[in-house]
Design a protein around this motif. Structure first.
Motif, PDB file in Angstrom:
ATOM      1  N   ARG A  43       0.856  -1.190   0.000  1.00 15.34           N
ATOM      2  CA  ARG A  43       0.000   0.000   0.000  1.00 15.34           C
ATOM      3  C   ARG A  43       0.897   1.246   0.000  1.00 15.34           C
ATOM      4  O   ARG A  43       1.899   1.311   0.708  1.00 15.34           O
ATOM      5  CB  ARG A  43      -0.884   0.002   1.240  1.00 15.34           C
ATOM      6  CG  ARG A  43      -1.879   1.160   1.254  1.00 15.34           C
ATOM      7  CD  ARG A  43      -2.907   1.003   2.351  1.00 15.34           C
ATOM      8  NE  ARG A  43      -3.756  -0.145   2.056  1.00 15.34           N
ATOM      9  CZ  ARG A  43      -4.313  -0.905   2.996  1.00 15.34           C
ATOM     10  NH1 ARG A  43      -4.128  -0.652   4.264  1.00 15.34           N
ATOM     11  NH2 ARG A  43      -5.078  -1.923   2.651  1.00 15.34           N
ATOM     12  N   LEU A  44       0.515   2.244  -0.791  1.00 13.97           N
ATOM     13  CA  LEU A  44       1.187   3.547  -0.771  1.00 13.97           C
ATOM     14  C   LEU A  44       0.770   4.269   0.495  1.00 13.97           C
ATOM     15  O   LEU A  44      -0.411   4.278   0.863  1.00 13.97           O
ATOM     16  CB  LEU A  44       0.805   4.359  -2.011  1.00 13.97           C
ATOM     17  CG  LEU A  44       1.642   5.608  -2.299  1.00 13.97           C
ATOM     18  CD1 LEU A  44       3.090   5.230  -2.608  1.00 13.97           C
ATOM     19  CD2 LEU A  44       1.049   6.389  -3.465  1.00 13.97           C
ATOM     20  N   THR A  45       1.733   4.850   1.205  1.00 16.22           N
ATOM     21  CA  THR A  45       1.466   5.490   2.494  1.00 16.22           C
ATOM     22  C   THR A  45       2.140   6.854   2.575  1.00 16.22           C
ATOM     23  O   THR A  45       3.035   7.170   1.800  1.00 16.22           O
ATOM     24  CB  THR A  45       1.999   4.632   3.666  1.00 16.22           C
ATOM     25  OG1 THR A  45       3.429   4.579   3.595  1.00 16.22           O
ATOM     26  CG2 THR A  45       1.432   3.226   3.637  1.00 16.22           C
ATOM     27  N   ALA A  46       1.704   7.643   3.557  1.00 19.22           N
ATOM     28  CA  ALA A  46       2.335   8.929   3.871  1.00 19.22           C
ATOM     29  C   ALA A  46       2.803   8.874   5.317  1.00 19.22           C
ATOM     30  O   ALA A  46       2.093   8.386   6.200  1.00 19.22           O
ATOM     31  CB  ALA A  46       1.344  10.071   3.686  1.00 19.22           C
ATOM     32  N   LYS A  47       4.014   9.367   5.569  1.00 14.73           N
ATOM     33  CA  LYS A  47       4.575   9.412   6.920  1.00 14.73           C
ATOM     34  C   LYS A  47       5.305  10.736   7.082  1.00 14.73           C
ATOM     35  O   LYS A  47       5.994  11.182   6.187  1.00 14.73           O
ATOM     36  CB  LYS A  47       5.537   8.251   7.134  1.00 14.73           C
ATOM     37  CG  LYS A  47       6.183   8.271   8.508  1.00 14.73           C
ATOM     38  CD  LYS A  47       6.792   6.959   8.850  1.00 14.73           C
ATOM     39  CE  LYS A  47       7.476   6.950  10.194  1.00 14.73           C
ATOM     40  NZ  LYS A  47       6.935   7.764  11.232  1.00 14.73           N
ATOM     41  N   SER A  48       5.138  11.353   8.258  1.00 15.38           N
ATOM     42  CA  SER A  48       5.839  12.619   8.507  1.00 15.38           C
ATOM     43  C   SER A  48       6.866  12.444   9.619  1.00 15.38           C
ATOM     44  O   SER A  48       6.896  11.424  10.307  1.00 15.38           O
ATOM     45  CB  SER A  48       4.854  13.730   8.885  1.00 15.38           C
ATOM     46  OG  SER A  48       4.513  13.642  10.254  1.00 15.38           O
ATOM     47  N   ASP A  49       7.674  13.488   9.806  1.00 12.90           N
ATOM     48  CA  ASP A  49       8.675  13.474  10.873  1.00 12.90           C
ATOM     49  C   ASP A  49       8.105  14.001  12.188  1.00 12.90           C
ATOM     50  O   ASP A  49       8.822  14.124  13.169  1.00 12.90           O
ATOM     51  CB  ASP A  49       9.911  14.272  10.461  1.00 12.90           C
ATOM     52  CG  ASP A  49       9.607  15.726  10.142  1.00 12.90           C
ATOM     53  OD1 ASP A  49       8.414  16.086  10.025  1.00 12.90           O
ATOM     54  OD2 ASP A  49      10.551  16.499   9.990  1.00 12.90           O
ATOM     55  N   GLU A  50       6.827  14.307  12.239  1.00 14.77           N
ATOM     56  CA  GLU A  50       6.164  14.782  13.451  1.00 14.77           C
ATOM     57  C   GLU A  50       5.675  13.595  14.280  1.00 14.77           C
ATOM     58  O   GLU A  50       5.408  12.520  13.742  1.00 14.77           O
ATOM     59  CB  GLU A  50       4.958  15.651  13.078  1.00 14.77           C
ATOM     60  CG  GLU A  50       5.305  16.892  12.294  1.00 14.77           C
ATOM     61  CD  GLU A  50       5.726  18.038  13.177  1.00 14.77           C
ATOM     62  OE1 GLU A  50       5.122  18.210  14.247  1.00 14.77           O
ATOM     63  OE2 GLU A  50       6.651  18.761  12.795  1.00 14.77           O
ATOM     64  N   ASP A  51       5.524  13.785  15.584  1.00 14.55           N
ATOM     65  CA  ASP A  51       4.934  12.745  16.432  1.00 14.55           C
ATOM     66  C   ASP A  51       3.531  12.432  15.927  1.00 14.55           C
ATOM     67  O   ASP A  51       2.761  13.333  15.613  1.00 14.55           O
ATOM     68  CB  ASP A  51       4.856  13.209  17.886  1.00 14.55           C
ATOM     69  CG  ASP A  51       6.215  13.243  18.556  1.00 14.55           C
ATOM     70  OD1 ASP A  51       7.135  12.553  18.059  1.00 14.55           O
ATOM     71  OD2 ASP A  51       6.361  13.942  19.568  1.00 14.55           O
ATOM     72  N   GLY A  52       3.198  11.166  15.881  1.00 15.96           N
ATOM     73  CA  GLY A  52       1.889  10.755  15.388  1.00 15.96           C
ATOM     74  C   GLY A  52       1.745  10.896  13.889  1.00 15.96           C
ATOM     75  O   GLY A  52       0.636  10.927  13.377  1.00 15.96           O
TER      76      GLY A  52
END
Length: 82
Positions: A43-52
Motif C-alpha cells: 500500500r502507498l502510504t504517507a509518513k511525517s517526521d512529526e509525532d503521530g
C-alpha cells in the motif's frame, strides 16, 4: 485478519509543507498480519517526521506488487494532499 503496515520500504519521496518545514514521505509499505509478518501485499502510504505522523494508508485496498501500489490512482490522488 487485521492488516497493518510493516517496514518493508520501497522508494520514498519527501515533501516539505508550509512554513513549518514538516517533511512527508510518500512510501510503499508491505502490509503485515497480526504477528507483524509481511503478507506480500502493498500500500502507498504517507509518513511525517512529526509525532503521530503515520504511516497513513493512502488507499483502502491491497496491491500485489510495489509497482501496482505506486500506480494506484486512488492513492496517488490522496498523496497530492501531502
Amino acid at each position: 485478519m487485521k492488516r497493518r503496515l510493516c517496514c518493508s520500504i520501497s522508494t520514498a519521496i519527501a515533501f516539505f509543507t508550509g512554513d513549518r518545514k514538516m517533511a512527508w514521505w510518500i512510501i510503499v509499505l508491505e502490509l503485515a498480519d497480526d504477528q507483524g509478518q509481511g503478507i506480500d501485499k502493498w500500500r502507498l502510504t504517507a509518513k511525517s517526521d512529526e509525532d503521530g505522523g503515520g504511516p497513513y494508508g493512502l488507499c483502502n485496498h491491497e496491491h500485489d506488487s510495489i509497482e501496482e501500489a505506486q500506480n494506484c490512482p486512488e492513492a496517488r490522488a490522496e498523496a497530492e494532499k501531502y
